[in-house]
Design a protein around this motif. Structure first.
Motif, PDB file in Angstrom:
ATOM      1  N   ASN A 170     -22.479  60.081  90.658  1.00  0.00           N
ATOM      2  CA  ASN A 170     -22.203  60.006  89.226  1.00  0.00           C
ATOM      3  C   ASN A 170     -23.495  60.231  88.459  1.00  0.00           C
ATOM      4  O   ASN A 170     -24.576  59.842  88.918  1.00  0.00           O
ATOM      5  N   VAL A 230     -25.040  60.729  84.109  1.00  0.00           N
ATOM      6  CA  VAL A 230     -24.729  60.583  82.691  1.00  0.00           C
ATOM      7  C   VAL A 230     -25.054  61.880  81.962  1.00  0.00           C
ATOM      8  O   VAL A 230     -26.177  62.392  82.055  1.00  0.00           O
ATOM      9  N   SER A 231     -24.098  62.425  81.252  1.00  0.00           N
ATOM     10  CA  SER A 231     -24.324  63.633  80.465  1.00  0.00           C
ATOM     11  C   SER A 231     -25.356  63.350  79.391  1.00  0.00           C
ATOM     12  O   SER A 231     -25.250  62.374  78.644  1.00  0.00           O
ATOM     13  N   SER A 246     -23.306  64.045  75.747  1.00  0.00           N
ATOM     14  CA  SER A 246     -22.219  63.160  75.323  1.00  0.00           C
ATOM     15  C   SER A 246     -22.437  61.710  75.713  1.00  0.00           C
ATOM     16  O   SER A 246     -21.840  60.806  75.135  1.00  0.00           O
ATOM     17  N   GLY A 247     -23.292  61.460  76.720  1.00  0.00           N
ATOM     18  CA  GLY A 247     -23.512  60.113  77.202  1.00  0.00           C
ATOM     19  C   GLY A 247     -22.412  59.625  78.124  1.00  0.00           C
ATOM     20  O   GLY A 247     -22.427  58.480  78.562  1.00  0.00           O
ATOM     21  N   ARG A 248     -21.464  60.504  78.437  1.00  0.00           N
ATOM     22  CA  ARG A 248     -20.355  60.123  79.315  1.00  0.00           C
ATOM     23  C   ARG A 248     -20.752  60.233  80.785  1.00  0.00           C
ATOM     24  O   ARG A 248     -21.581  61.069  81.153  1.00  0.00           O
ATOM     25  N   ILE A 249     -20.120  59.382  81.601  1.00  0.00           N
ATOM     26  CA  ILE A 249     -20.367  59.439  83.045  1.00  0.00           C
ATOM     27  C   ILE A 249     -19.526  60.559  83.648  1.00  0.00           C
ATOM     28  O   ILE A 249     -18.316  60.626  83.422  1.00  0.00           O
ATOM     29  N   GLN A 250     -20.180  61.440  84.400  1.00  0.00           N
ATOM     30  CA  GLN A 250     -19.505  62.527  85.085  1.00  0.00           C
ATOM     31  C   GLN A 250     -19.915  62.501  86.548  1.00  0.00           C
ATOM     32  O   GLN A 250     -20.748  61.684  86.956  1.00  0.00           O
ATOM     33  N   ASN A 251     -19.312  63.373  87.339  1.00  0.00           N
ATOM     34  CA  ASN A 251     -19.701  63.399  88.749  1.00  0.00           C
ATOM     35  C   ASN A 251     -19.895  64.818  89.237  1.00  0.00           C
ATOM     36  O   ASN A 251     -19.402  65.773  88.637  1.00  0.00           O
TER      37      ASN A 251
END
Length: 278
Positions: free
Chosen positions: A181, A183-184, A187-192
Motif C-alpha cells: 500500500n 499514499v497518493s 489525493s492523499g488516498r491509500i492505493q496499492n
C-alpha cells in the motif's frame, strides 16, 4: 547477397551492416567474430571498419561504440543524442503540448496521441536512456499507465528488461505476488501496487520511468515495492513534470517538459525542463 558473394561485401556494405547490428542491439556486447563470420573478412578488416563506425557516430552525436576486453569481449553500442537535437525536440514537444485544443473537461491535458506516437516516444526514450546508462541499471520499472510505451523504449535503448507494476492485484496467472500500500501524493488516498515475485531478481538496480509526475507518491510506492525485492531505485525519469504541484515527495529526477497549469487565457503552460540541473 548470399552464397559465394558474401565475401565480396564492399567497405560501405560492411559498415552499414555493422552499424545496423550495433544500433539494433544497444548495450549488448557483440564479439568481432560475429562480423567476421557474417561478412567473410579478416578480424583486422572488421577492426578498421569499426573505427570508422565509431568515428561517424561520435561526429554525428548519435552514440558511441565501446570496446569490451576479455575472452568474451567485443564491442557494444551506447545510445546518445546531441544537446542541440535534444533541445530542438523538447521545444517541438512543448509546442505540440501547448495547443489549447488539448484541454479537456476538468482541466486535464489530452496526451494519448503523444504517448502513443512512435517517433516522439523513440526520441524521448533515447534522451532518457542516455541519461541513465552510467547508472548501470538492471531493469526499467513502470506502472500500468500511458507511460508504458516510453518505459519500453528506454528499456530497449538500454538493452535491459521492462518490468510493469500493476496497480491492482487482479492477475492470478503469474504466481506469488508482492503487494504494498502507498499514499497518493496528490489525493492523499491509500492505493496499492503489486508485482510478481518472478518479475524481479533480488539486489537489482532499477530506474523508474513514467509519463507524468505530480507529487511523486507513485515513485515513493515504487521505492517501497523495490525494497521488498531487496532492490534499489537508481534513477527516475518522466516525460512531463507538473511543477504546479507545491510540494514534491521525491527529488533527483529527470524530466523533459515542465507543466505549470493553464493560464487565464486558456493556454497550456509548458516549457523545457532543466535537464542538467536536477
Amino acid at each position: 547477397m548470399c552464397g559465394d558473394n558474401v565475401s565480396k561485401f564492399s567497405r560501405n556494405n560492411r559498415i552499414s551492416a555493422i552499424t545496423k547490428i550495433l544500433m539494433d542491439n544497444p548495450n549488448k556486447v557483440i564479439n568481432l567474430n560475429t562480423f567476421t563470420e557474417m561478412l567473410k573478412v579478416a578480424k583486422s578488416t572488421i577492426s578498421e571498419d569499426v573505427v570508422m563506425v565509431r568515428q561517424t557516430l561520435a561526429l554525428l552525436e548519435m552514440g558511441r561504440v565501446e570496446t569490451v576486453s576479455g575472452a568474451s569481449g567485443g564491442i557494444k553500442y551506447i545510445v546518445n543524442i546531441g544537446q542541440e537535437e535534444t533541445e530542438r525536440f523538447i521545444e517541438e514537444l512543448c509546442a505540440a503540448m501547448s495547443d489549447s485544443s488539448r484541454i479537456i473537461p476538468g482541466n486535464y491535458i489530452y496526451m494519448s496521441d503523444i504517448m502513443y506516437n512512435p517517433e516522439i516516444i523513440n526520441k524521448a526514450g533515447i534522451i532518457l536512456a542516455s541519461r541513465f546508462i552510467d547508472a548501470n541499471p538492471d531493469y526499467v520499472v513502470t506502472v500500468e499507465t500511458k507511460g508504458i510505451p516510453l518505459a519500453y523504449e528506454v528499456a530497449k535503448k538500454l538493452g535491459i528488461q521492462l518490468v510493469i507494476v500493476r496497480r491492482h492485484n487482479n492477475n492470478f496467472t503469474e504466481g506469488p505476488i508482492v503487494t504494498i500500500n502507498y499514499v497518493s501524493g496528490t489525493s492523499g488516498r491509500i492505493q496499492n501496487m503489486s508485482l510478481p515475485k518472478r518479475a524481479l531478481k533480488k539486489a537489482s538496480r532499477c530506474i523508474f520511468i513514467d509519463d507524468f509526475m505530480k507529487a511523486g507518491g507513485t515513485t515513493l510506492g515504487i521505492i517501497d515495492l523495490l525494497k521488498e525485492f531487496e532492490s534499489e531505485l537508481v534513477g527516475i525519469g518522466v516525460l512531463v513534470d507538473n511543477v504546479d504541484t507545491p510540494k514534491k515527495l521525491v527529488s533527483k529526477y529527470i524530466s523533459l517538459v515542465e507543466f505549470s497549469g493553464i493560464d487565464d487565457g486558456n493556454q497550456v503552460k509548458v516549457s523545457p525542463a532543466k535537464l542538467y540541473k536536477r
